[in-house]
Design an enzyme around this catalytic site. Structure first.
Site, PDB file in Angstrom:
ATOM      1  N   ASN A 180       0.864  -1.178   0.000  1.00  0.00           N
ATOM      2  CA  ASN A 180       0.000   0.000   0.000  1.00  0.00           C
ATOM      3  C   ASN A 180       0.905   1.233   0.000  1.00  0.00           C
ATOM      4  O   ASN A 180       1.518   1.557   1.010  1.00  0.00           O
ATOM      5  CB  ASN A 180      -0.879  -0.040   1.254  1.00  0.00           C
ATOM      6  CG  ASN A 180      -1.846   1.124   1.324  1.00  0.00           C
ATOM      7  OD1 ASN A 180      -1.806   2.029   0.486  1.00  0.00           O
ATOM      8  ND2 ASN A 180      -2.713   1.109   2.322  1.00  0.00           N
ATOM      9  N   ARG A 191      -2.527  -2.139  -3.489  1.00  0.00           N
ATOM     10  CA  ARG A 191      -3.762  -1.387  -3.289  1.00  0.00           C
ATOM     11  C   ARG A 191      -3.745  -0.207  -4.259  1.00  0.00           C
ATOM     12  O   ARG A 191      -2.775   0.551  -4.315  1.00  0.00           O
ATOM     13  CB  ARG A 191      -3.809  -0.875  -1.862  1.00  0.00           C
ATOM     14  CG  ARG A 191      -5.008   0.001  -1.636  1.00  0.00           C
ATOM     15  CD  ARG A 191      -4.915   0.697  -0.308  1.00  0.00           C
ATOM     16  NE  ARG A 191      -6.096   1.488  -0.105  1.00  0.00           N
ATOM     17  CZ  ARG A 191      -6.113   2.612   0.595  1.00  0.00           C
ATOM     18  NH1 ARG A 191      -5.026   3.072   1.150  1.00  0.00           N
ATOM     19  NH2 ARG A 191      -7.230   3.266   0.740  1.00  0.00           N
ATOM     20  N   HIS A 240     -12.553   2.718   0.473  1.00  0.00           N
ATOM     21  CA  HIS A 240     -12.438   1.758   1.589  1.00  0.00           C
ATOM     22  C   HIS A 240     -13.114   0.427   1.248  1.00  0.00           C
ATOM     23  O   HIS A 240     -13.478  -0.332   2.149  1.00  0.00           O
ATOM     24  CB  HIS A 240     -13.130   2.295   2.874  1.00  0.00           C
ATOM     25  CG  HIS A 240     -12.395   3.388   3.572  1.00  0.00           C
ATOM     26  ND1 HIS A 240     -13.062   4.378   4.259  1.00  0.00           N
ATOM     27  CD2 HIS A 240     -11.073   3.634   3.709  1.00  0.00           C
ATOM     28  CE1 HIS A 240     -12.170   5.208   4.793  1.00  0.00           C
ATOM     29  NE2 HIS A 240     -10.966   4.782   4.469  1.00  0.00           N
ATOM     30  N   ARG A 272     -10.494  16.016   6.841  1.00  0.00           N
ATOM     31  CA  ARG A 272     -11.423  16.282   5.727  1.00  0.00           C
ATOM     32  C   ARG A 272     -12.788  16.706   6.257  1.00  0.00           C
ATOM     33  O   ARG A 272     -13.242  16.190   7.278  1.00  0.00           O
ATOM     34  CB  ARG A 272     -11.598  15.035   4.859  1.00  0.00           C
ATOM     35  CG  ARG A 272     -10.352  14.612   4.141  1.00  0.00           C
ATOM     36  CD  ARG A 272     -10.640  13.455   3.188  1.00  0.00           C
ATOM     37  NE  ARG A 272      -9.425  12.703   2.941  1.00  0.00           N
ATOM     38  CZ  ARG A 272      -9.354  11.377   2.959  1.00  0.00           C
ATOM     39  NH1 ARG A 272     -10.433  10.637   3.197  1.00  0.00           N
ATOM     40  NH2 ARG A 272      -8.209  10.782   2.729  1.00  0.00           N
ATOM     41  N   GLU A 303      -7.228  -5.465   5.384  1.00  0.00           N
ATOM     42  CA  GLU A 303      -7.209  -5.246   3.936  1.00  0.00           C
ATOM     43  C   GLU A 303      -6.131  -6.088   3.267  1.00  0.00           C
ATOM     44  O   GLU A 303      -6.302  -6.546   2.138  1.00  0.00           O
ATOM     45  CB  GLU A 303      -6.987  -3.754   3.645  1.00  0.00           C
ATOM     46  CG  GLU A 303      -8.219  -2.938   4.036  1.00  0.00           C
ATOM     47  CD  GLU A 303      -7.928  -1.460   4.233  1.00  0.00           C
ATOM     48  OE1 GLU A 303      -8.297  -0.680   3.355  1.00  0.00           O
ATOM     49  OE2 GLU A 303      -7.350  -1.097   5.267  1.00  0.00           O
TER      50      GLU A 303
END
Ligand code: ADP
Length: 394
Positions: free
Chosen positions: A8, A89, A178, A237, A380
């Site tokens: 990742n 990823r 996600h 965010r 993940e």
């Protein structure tokens, strides 16, 4: 041994896990942060040993060299050639990728073409793919997209109420992110319930955060949108805002569109509202001190999550389970309890003792709760490794 490396890569980071499949046993994992700086942070861990170093790491090429060197020095591998497959990823797969893909020149070109939609993410993912391709030219590689799981959303969920040609010509729609985490967590919940058709609401609450409605293993709606900026209030965010705020602030402050976009991505959320930190632990410390802006930041965060859960409960025709994952979802008993308290109208009830727990997979609701609630630590990397095995053995 089928050694699969899950990678990742971000703009200044590289995370990895080396997993032996199909047993799904992690042999080594680590991350390198602050790549490009003289004080980059290198973490490396095997089941028996752990190191942390602060050293200069010039670029991602050097980061990959370090990864190789650590794997060899710690006796995990004698050379990277022992790796059977690499999974990367990739944040944005657009409408093109509804599943993971075996990487070839065409797939690389598609990811390049999608960089317009994810300029902050896809180029870094691509760079790592190219470095590993050069280093391991004979090892198959797979791209696992954050958006792919959400490609099952119905049109009414993914289209915005804007001129239709924005979608047709420019790809303006909700993509959701996600996805790998939402898929893993909802899958675990279905296993725990013994019901592959369960209706599950997954709350992935980390620095980035999103909620997803999953019906019988398929995403039917999610809170992130065209970009990961939409939906919940996050670390830095904003989440959903009225788009008319953007021209208004440009006019009032003289900021450019890029500056306002940067404020919404990097200076909003927990950080913007609290004025203290993007990190929920520091927000919780502030709450304990009675800091009003930290309390407010947390209240906005919780309110948004609850709004999405309530909406998705209706969308799903009744949720069977709510699952919490991500750094905050797995560790913050305060956030989980505050969410549950606001869901009383749905008959949600957490057991305070079961909820007082960090990072362990478990049921946390009472037997009376109308919706079962779980903590499910996300994984993940295992999903990436499974997809690598599935695609290279096809
Ligand atoms: P990312 O989106 O970067 O993967 P993570 O899933 O690692 O983010 O989540 C980071 C968030 O999780 C931070 O806000 C951090 O404060 C929070 N977190 C991690 N551990 C704890 C904890 N023990 N208690 C509360 N929050 C925690």
């Amino acid at each position: 041994m089928n050694l699969i490396l899950a990678v990742n890569a971000g703009s200044s980071s590289l995370k990895f896990k080396l997993i032996n499949m199909p047993e799904e046993v992690t042999l080594a994992e680590g991350n390198i942060e602050r790549i490009g700086h003289d004080d980059a942070i290198v973490n490396f861990k095997t089941p028996n040993e752990k190191v942390k170093k602060i050293i200069p790491v010039k670029n991602h090429e050097e980061a990959v060299e370090l990864l190789e060197q650590h794997l060899i020095d710690f006796g995990v591998l004698s050379s990277l050639d022992e790796i059977k497959g690499v999974g990367h990823r990739v944040v944005h797969g657009g409408e093109k990728f509804k599943d993971s893909a075996l990487i070839d020149d065409d797939v690389i070109n598609e990811i390049v073409n999608l960089s317009d939609l994810a300029p902050l993410h896809n180029p870094h993912n691509l760079r790592a793919i190219q470095i590993f391709r050069k280093k391991l030219p004979n090892v198959p590689m797979v791209a696992v997209f954050d958006t792919a799981f959400h490609q099952t959303m119905p049109k009414e969920a993914y289209l915005y109420g804007v001129p239709y040609e924005w979608y047709e010509k420019y790809g303006v729609r909700k993509y959701g992110f996600h996805g790998t985490s939402h898929k893993y967590v909802s899958g675990r919940v279905c296993e725990l319930l013994g019901n592959p058709n369960a209706n599950v609401i997954v709350c992935h609450l980390g620095n980035g955060a999103s909620v997803c409605a999953v019906q019988a293993g398929k995403s039917v709606d999610t809170s992130m949108g065209f970009t990961p900026l939409a939906g919940l209030l996050m670390g830095t965010r904003s989440g959903d805002i009225d788009p008319a705020i953007i021209p208004y602030i440009m006019q009032k402050t003289g900021k450019t569109i890029q500056e306002v976009e940067n404020d919404l991505n990097k200076k909003s959320g927990f950080l913007g509202v609290s004025g203290i930190s993007n990190d929920s632990r520091e927000i919780e410390d502030g709450i304990a001190r009675g800091d009003e802006r930290c309390i407010l930041a947390q209240d906005i965060f919780i309110r948004k999550i609850v709004n999405y859960i309530a909406t998705y409960h209706v969308v799903l025709g009744g949720a069977d389970a709510i699952a919490f994952t991500g750094g905050i979802g797995e560790n913050s008993s305060l956030s989980r309890m505050q969410i549950a308290e606001r869901l009383k109208a749905l008959g949600v009830e957490l057991d305070p003792e079961l909820n007082d727990c960090r990072g362990k997979e478990r049921l946390i609701s009472t037997p009376n709760s109308k919706i079962k609630c779980f903590i499910i630590p996300t994984n993940e990397e295992v999903m990436i490794a499974r997809d690598v095995m599935r695609l290279i053995n096809r």
